[in-house]
Write an enzyme that holds these catalytic residues in place. Structure first.
Site, PDB file in Angstrom:
ATOM      1  N   GLY A  64       0.721  -1.255   0.430  1.00 58.03           N
ATOM      2  CA  GLY A  64      -0.140   0.290   0.038  1.00 58.03           C
ATOM      3  C   GLY A  64       0.755   1.266   0.058  1.00 58.03           C
ATOM      4  N   LYS A 113     -12.024   6.197  17.052  1.00 58.24           N
ATOM      5  CA  LYS A 113     -11.715   7.640  17.267  1.00 58.24           C
ATOM      6  C   LYS A 113     -12.464   8.106  15.860  1.00 58.24           C
ATOM      7  CE  LYS A 113      -8.800   7.238  14.203  1.00 58.24           C
ATOM      8  NZ  LYS A 113      -7.497   7.995  13.458  1.00 58.24           N
ATOM      9  N   ASP A 158      -4.777   8.651  20.052  1.00 53.08           N
ATOM     10  CA  ASP A 158      -5.526   9.184  18.357  1.00 53.08           C
ATOM     11  C   ASP A 158      -6.647   9.335  18.737  1.00 53.08           C
ATOM     12  OD1 ASP A 158      -4.958   8.862  16.145  1.00 53.08           O
ATOM     13  OD2 ASP A 158      -5.467   6.329  15.454  1.00 53.08           O
ATOM     14  N   THR A 165      -7.122  13.341  16.604  1.00 51.38           N
ATOM     15  CA  THR A 165      -7.825  13.326  15.237  1.00 51.38           C
ATOM     16  C   THR A 165      -8.636  14.404  15.757  1.00 51.38           C
ATOM     17  OG1 THR A 165      -7.052  11.061  14.325  1.00 51.38           O
ATOM     18  CG2 THR A 165      -8.931  11.765  13.425  1.00 51.38           C
TER      19      THR A 165
HETATM   20  N1  LIG Z   1      -2.777   9.435   6.769  1.00 52.12           N
HETATM   21  C1  LIG Z   1      -2.248   8.636   7.702  1.00 52.12           C
HETATM   22  O1  LIG Z   1      -1.744   9.952   8.071  1.00 52.12           O
HETATM   23  C2  LIG Z   1      -2.857   8.195   9.014  1.00 52.12           C
HETATM   24  C3  LIG Z   1      -3.073   6.675   7.976  1.00 52.12           C
HETATM   25  N2  LIG Z   1      -3.546   5.605   8.511  1.00 52.12           N
HETATM   26  C4  LIG Z   1      -4.320   4.677   8.299  1.00 52.12           C
HETATM   27  O2  LIG Z   1      -3.401   4.449   7.046  1.00 52.12           O
HETATM   28  C5  LIG Z   1      -4.511   3.452   6.070  1.00 52.12           C
HETATM   29  C6  LIG Z   1      -4.183   3.567   4.459  1.00 52.12           C
HETATM   30  O3  LIG Z   1      -4.372   5.566   4.934  1.00 52.12           O
HETATM   31  P1  LIG Z   1      -3.147   5.918   3.780  1.00 52.12           P
HETATM   32  O4  LIG Z   1      -2.978   5.638   3.607  1.00 52.12           O
HETATM   33  O5  LIG Z   1      -3.584   7.559   4.638  1.00 52.12           O
HETATM   34  O6  LIG Z   1      -4.610   6.420   2.772  1.00 52.12           O
HETATM   35  P2  LIG Z   1      -4.208   6.507   1.118  1.00 52.12           P
HETATM   36  O7  LIG Z   1      -5.437   7.739   0.766  1.00 52.12           O
HETATM   37  O8  LIG Z   1      -3.354   7.953   1.060  1.00 52.12           O
HETATM   38  O9  LIG Z   1      -3.741   5.786   0.099  1.00 52.12           O
HETATM   39  C7  LIG Z   1      -4.493   4.798   0.582  1.00 52.12           C
HETATM   40  C8  LIG Z   1      -3.575   3.515  -0.493  1.00 52.12           C
HETATM   41  O10 LIG Z   1      -4.458   2.406  -0.169  1.00 52.12           O
HETATM   42  C9  LIG Z   1      -3.974   2.114  -1.937  1.00 52.12           C
HETATM   43  N3  LIG Z   1      -5.485   0.896  -2.211  1.00 52.12           N
HETATM   44  C10 LIG Z   1      -6.720   1.405  -2.487  1.00 52.12           C
HETATM   45  N4  LIG Z   1      -7.619   0.099  -3.032  1.00 52.12           N
HETATM   46  C11 LIG Z   1      -6.916  -0.913  -2.437  1.00 52.12           C
HETATM   47  C12 LIG Z   1      -7.197  -2.309  -3.269  1.00 52.12           C
HETATM   48  N5  LIG Z   1      -7.594  -2.841  -3.469  1.00 52.12           N
HETATM   49  N6  LIG Z   1      -5.979  -2.627  -3.312  1.00 52.12           N
HETATM   50  C13 LIG Z   1      -4.335  -2.569  -2.586  1.00 52.12           C
HETATM   51  N7  LIG Z   1      -4.055  -0.900  -2.611  1.00 52.12           N
HETATM   52  C14 LIG Z   1      -4.856  -0.447  -2.625  1.00 52.12           C
HETATM   53  C15 LIG Z   1      -4.228   3.182  -2.808  1.00 52.12           C
HETATM   54  O11 LIG Z   1      -3.939   3.168  -3.872  1.00 52.12           O
HETATM   55  P3  LIG Z   1      -4.178   3.651  -5.326  1.00 52.12           P
HETATM   56  O12 LIG Z   1      -3.257   5.203  -4.831  1.00 52.12           O
HETATM   57  O13 LIG Z   1      -3.555   3.058  -6.590  1.00 52.12           O
HETATM   58  O14 LIG Z   1      -5.594   4.286  -5.100  1.00 52.12           O
HETATM   59  C16 LIG Z   1      -3.705   4.089  -1.670  1.00 52.12           C
HETATM   60  O15 LIG Z   1      -1.726   3.449  -2.304  1.00 52.12           O
HETATM   61  C17 LIG Z   1      -6.097   3.945   6.622  1.00 52.12           C
HETATM   62  O16 LIG Z   1      -6.966   2.669   7.653  1.00 52.12           O
HETATM   63  C18 LIG Z   1      -5.739   5.334   7.644  1.00 52.12           C
HETATM   64  O17 LIG Z   1      -6.906   5.139   8.402  1.00 52.12           O
HETATM   65  C19 LIG Z   1      -2.904   5.477   9.688  1.00 52.12           C
HETATM   66  C20 LIG Z   1      -1.780   6.400  10.334  1.00 52.12           C
HETATM   67  C21 LIG Z   1      -1.984   7.940   9.475  1.00 52.12           C
HETATM   68  O1  LIG Z   2      -5.417   7.815  12.021  1.00 48.30           O
HETATM   69  C1  LIG Z   2      -4.886   9.271  11.515  1.00 48.30           C
HETATM   70  C2  LIG Z   2      -4.649  10.179  12.467  1.00 48.30           C
HETATM   71  O2  LIG Z   2      -3.447   9.040  14.156  1.00 48.30           O
HETATM   72  C3  LIG Z   2      -4.545  10.117  10.630  1.00 48.30           C
HETATM   73  O3  LIG Z   2      -6.090  10.513  10.385  1.00 48.30           O
HETATM   74  P1  LIG Z   2      -6.940  10.728   8.949  1.00 48.30           P
HETATM   75  O4  LIG Z   2      -7.690   9.345   9.179  1.00 48.30           O
HETATM   76  O5  LIG Z   2      -8.627  11.298   9.721  1.00 48.30           O
HETATM   77  O6  LIG Z   2      -6.226  12.100   8.155  1.00 48.30           O
END
Ligand SMILES: NC(=O)C1=CN([C@@H]2O[C@H](COP(=O)(O)OP(=O)(O)OC[C@H]3O[C@@H](n4cnc5c(N)ncnc54)[C@H](OP(=O)(O)O)[C@@H]3O)[C@@H](O)[C@H]2O)C=CC1
Ligand SMILES: O=C(CO)COP(=O)(O)O
Length: 318
Positions: A6, A183, A236, A240
């Protein structure tokens, strides 16, 4: 070698931090995206402005099987499909979910989904207060690593701690993942009241009563209250609900302000609110804020109506 599946904001940030201690493979689902990052050493689509160290190898396509840990930074509602597609390569190694939510299709959290698809793996979850950009910039961050198998949890804690990412450990996967999931629902509510101009006091009330609601639900599902009071719950929630870096909070703001929101942005709290409400209703657990958030997200109530609904409930002890 650590694999991160991812290449979103969070997967990329974790890869950047982990590259300080080990070689990392960052897997993107789109071959074009991987090629672009390989050429530019930047994830311009998801985390622009951050250099990708040479120690990160960018890949896509089939995943190689192995025994080394694999982090799954895939949005919650896509995790089940991803696991189905890649179960053979993912099974029999430590798998660390890095997503926050409850799967709408099954009502399961990330570690249960992993256990179902990859029964030979020890499923863990990495969660807590951290914005992807903060981690990628090397700013100090502390997260919870939860794994039911204590030995695997200890090994993962030491393998995934980096100079700017300090991991605390627990065996309470239920508490850790529900803290992170719930959260986001409360953050939507907080964004909505701030967006609608209802004030900081209303936000503090929602955070506090939201925390009570998170505890009520998580304890009914077997979580330990200490976990909810830790990084993955209270920590968190505080981050958030108070930062417009949060997409869930910003989504709530847009509801309160009556402005549009880009549907391509990952907002885990909306689907989670529906999944949690269904489970809570079946289990007769009172979840008034989650109920209000589902009604807001569905466009069934305005923010002032949702707030009236919360304020006019029967009076009770705190
Ligand atoms: N961003 C943050 O600050 C934080 C995020 N998280 C958690 O991390 C998780 C991911 O979020 P985040 O990285 O921010 O999200 P983004 O929106 O930045 O990215 C999502 C990623 O998932 C990929 N993806 C979507 N659908 C699929 C699929 N079917 N199979 C494989 N890959 C897929 C996307 O690919 P593509 O680009 O090709 O669409 C992209 O690379 C969430 O659950 C979020 O809550 C946790 C803490 C902090
Ligand atoms: O989980 C997060 C911070 O801990 C990121 O929050 P959001 O997915 O709301 O951007």
């Amino acid at each position: 070698m650590i694999t991160v599946c991812g290449a979103g904001a969070f997967g990329t940030a974790l890869a950047v931090s982990l590259a300080k201690i080990a070689p990392v493979t960052l897997w993107a689902r789109d071959a074009g995206h991987a090629a672009e990052m390989r050429a530019t050493r930047e994830n311009a689509r998801r985390l622009p402005g951050i250099d990708l160290p040479e120690r990160i190898t960018l890949t896509s396509g089939p995943l190689a099987a192995g025994r080394q840990p694999c982090l799954l930074a895939i949005p919650m509602q896509k995790l089940g499909g991803f696991l189905e597609d890649f179960a053979a390569a993912l099974d029999n190694r430590p798998l660390v979910a890095c997503c926050k939510g409850v799967d709408l299709a099954t009502g399961l959290g990330p570690t249960a989904l992993i256990a179902q698809a990859c029964p030979g793996s020890n499923a863990a979850i990495l969660t807590g207060p951290s914005f992807a950009r903060d981690i990628a910039l090397g700013l100090p961050t502390a997260l919870t690593l939860a794994c039911a198998d204590e030995g695997t949890g200890k090994a993962l804690q030491s393998a995934l701690t980096t100079p700017n990412l300090r991991l605390y450990r627990t065996t309470d996967t239920t508490g850790a993942e529900l803290g992170g999931a719930l959260k986001n629902v409360i953050a939507i509510a907080c964004g909505a009241v701030i967006g609608a101009g209802l004030g900081e006091s209303a936000r503090a009330a929602l955070m506090t009563r939201g925390f009570a609601e998170m505890n009520r639900f998580a304890r009914a599902l077997g979580a330990h209250p200490d976990t909810l009071a830790g990084l993955s719950g209270f920590g968190d929630l505080a981050l958030t609900c108070t930062s417009d870096q949060s997409r869930n909070y910003r989504f709530g703001l847009s509801i309160g302000e009556g402005t549009g929101f880009d549907p391509a942005v990952t907002v885990e709290g909306a689907a989670t609110a529906h999944a949690v409400l269904a489970r809570a209703t079946a289990m007769k657990i009172d979840m008034p804020i989650t109920h209000a958030v589902t009604a807001l997200v569905n466009g069934e109530l305005r923010v002032d109506q949702a707030m009236d609904m919360l304020l006019s409930r029967p009076l009770k002890e705190e």
